[in-house]
Design a protein around this motif. Structure first.
Motif, PDB file in Angstrom:
ATOM      1  N   GLN A   1       0.864  -1.177   0.000  1.00 23.44           N
ATOM      2  CA  GLN A   1       0.000   0.000   0.000  1.00 23.44           C
ATOM      3  C   GLN A   1       0.903   1.230   0.000  1.00 23.44           C
ATOM      4  N   ASN A   2       1.106   1.773  -1.191  1.00 19.97           N
ATOM      5  CA  ASN A   2       1.932   2.967  -1.315  1.00 19.97           C
ATOM      6  C   ASN A   2       1.062   4.170  -0.974  1.00 19.97           C
ATOM      7  N   ASN A   3       1.121   4.589   0.308  1.00 19.66           N
ATOM      8  CA  ASN A   3       0.274   5.701   0.746  1.00 19.66           C
ATOM      9  C   ASN A   3       1.018   7.036   0.731  1.00 19.66           C
ATOM     10  N   GLN A   4       2.106   7.072  -0.037  1.00 25.10           N
ATOM     11  CA  GLN A   4       2.835   8.296  -0.372  1.00 25.10           C
ATOM     12  C   GLN A   4       3.782   8.817   0.703  1.00 25.10           C
ATOM     13  N   TRP A   5       3.625   8.354   1.932  1.00 27.41           N
ATOM     14  CA  TRP A   5       4.450   8.889   3.017  1.00 27.41           C
ATOM     15  C   TRP A   5       4.921   7.774   3.951  1.00 27.41           C
ATOM     16  N   ALA A   6       6.219   7.766   4.249  1.00 28.35           N
ATOM     17  CA  ALA A   6       6.774   6.905   5.292  1.00 28.35           C
ATOM     18  C   ALA A   6       6.990   7.802   6.508  1.00 28.35           C
ATOM     19  N   ILE A   7       5.971   7.919   7.333  1.00 31.44           N
ATOM     20  CA  ILE A   7       5.851   8.946   8.356  1.00 31.44           C
ATOM     21  C   ILE A   7       5.999  10.302   7.648  1.00 31.44           C
ATOM     22  N   SER A   8       7.128  10.998   7.789  1.00 30.55           N
ATOM     23  CA  SER A   8       7.258  12.320   7.171  1.00 30.55           C
ATOM     24  C   SER A   8       8.125  12.306   5.916  1.00 30.55           C
TER      25      SER A   8
END
Length: 355
Positions: A186-193
């Motif tokens: 699930q590439n949700n665009q952010w790895a935390i910040s």
């Protein structure tokens, strides 16, 4: 050289339905209503759990809002006998498998490591260490391979986890052994910040293809496309085609967790843009346009969501505080005098606090 491809999409943000030559799907009223119901319930759980955390009843919560289509569309395309290794945000997928709010909340209230039997649901306990579940999934899949079953082992993870060494090792090991495993990112665009463009120069599905995995790119906010792509990938794996990788392009609407302030690193405009692609709303548009969702269905689902919220709150507040001294009984098979001394000192410490 990077080659840009468009994610597979069957249902656009305006609710327009189209077919895809490589990923056919029989789009029926029953399928759409079932997928919508699962997504609606998952979001309602997410809202109630967030409220409980803000009121001090949960130590932490990781929201799945915005990612319901990726989870519901994929898990519903698998067989109940297919074993799943989640990370820590797969609440929607867990609910489709039948895991209850009580079982989901136990860990986040701090009562025990997990609230459900992995064997009962074929759904492993949450893994909080990034990418640690990926080698486990490959190992489990190799076992299924040697047992001669047609089981497809599925591992969920995020774009941030793909940057871990465990991910690369798992991809390579799966490819070289032809393990029956499906990696679902699930590439949700952010790895935390950290945004994806700072994590990697090459799209994830292309990196996976470089390891020898059959790779697919899908609009992760299109539940029908996710369902079709997962169905296709899973059956290929099941028939002996080797491991597969799905990159679902989606978005984390809330913070990484309830301890995170996403407003410090991303713009309100970006969030609003992704909200316009909301997975529930676009399926609602299709259901309304086709006349597949009447007032009775809406009212019944609203009542079910309200009941779920009430049950979530009730079950959370009724969870009993565990007796922490019992953990000393499970460190080793035969506790020695040093462990008994530690337990006694801990009991003395507890008794020194006021109720």
């Amino acid at each position: 050289m990077e080659v840009r491809v468009q994610p597979v999409q069957l249902l656009d943000a305006q609710g327009n339905l189209r077919s895809h030559p490589d990923y056919p799907l029989d789009v029926t009223p029953e399928l759409c209503r079932t997928l919508y119901r699962h997504m609606k319930l998952a979001r309602r759980l997410d809202e109630e759990a967030l409220a409980l955390q803000r009121q001090g009843e949960l130590g932490l919560w990781l929201q799945s809002s915005g990612q319901e289509a990726a989870q519901v569309g994929s898990i519903s395309a698998l067989r109940p006998t297919d074993y799943v290794f989640p990370s820590y945000r797969e609440h929607a997928a867990a609910m489709v498998r039948g895991i209850t709010p009580t079982e989901l909340l136990v860990q986040w209230r701090g009562n025990q490591h997990s609230g459900w039997s992995a064997k009962r649901y074929n759904f492993h306990i949450c893994t909080l260490v990034l990418a640690a579940q990926l080698p486990h999934a490959v190992g489990y899949a190799m076992g299924a391979q040697r047992d001669g079953t047609d089981e497809v082992v599925t591992a969920y993870f995020g774009d941030g986890a793909s940057s871990e060494g465990d991910a690369s090792e798992a991809f390579n090991w799966a490819a070289t052994t032809a393990a029956p495993v499906l990696f679902f990112c699930q590439n949700n665009q952010w790895a935390i910040s950290t945004p994806t463009h700072r994590q990697m120069r090459t799209p994830l599905h292309q990196r996976a293809a470089g390891f020898g995995l059959a790779s697919h790119l899908v609009d992760g906010n299109d539940v029908l496309a996710v369902h079709a792509v997962t169905q296709h990938a899973a059956e290929t794996v099941r028939s002996g085609g080797g491991p597969a990788f799905i990159e679902a392009m989606t978005y984390r609407i809330a913070g990484h967790s309830t301890s995170d302030d996403p407003g410090r690193y991303r713009s309100a405009g970006e969030v609003e843009d992704w909200k316009s692609r909301d997975p529930l709303h676009r399926l609602e548009l299709l259901l309304d346009a086709r006349g597949w969702m009447d007032a009775d269905f809406r009212d019944s689902l609203d009542r079910e969501c309200a009941a779920l919220a009430a049950e979530t709150r009730r079950s959370c507040l009724e969870l009993q505080t565990p007796d922490m001294t019992r953990w000393f009984d499970h460190v080793v098979a035969e506790p020695g005098p040093h462990l008994h001394q530690q337990r006694d000192r801990y009991q003395e410490l507890l008794s020194s606090f006021l109720d």
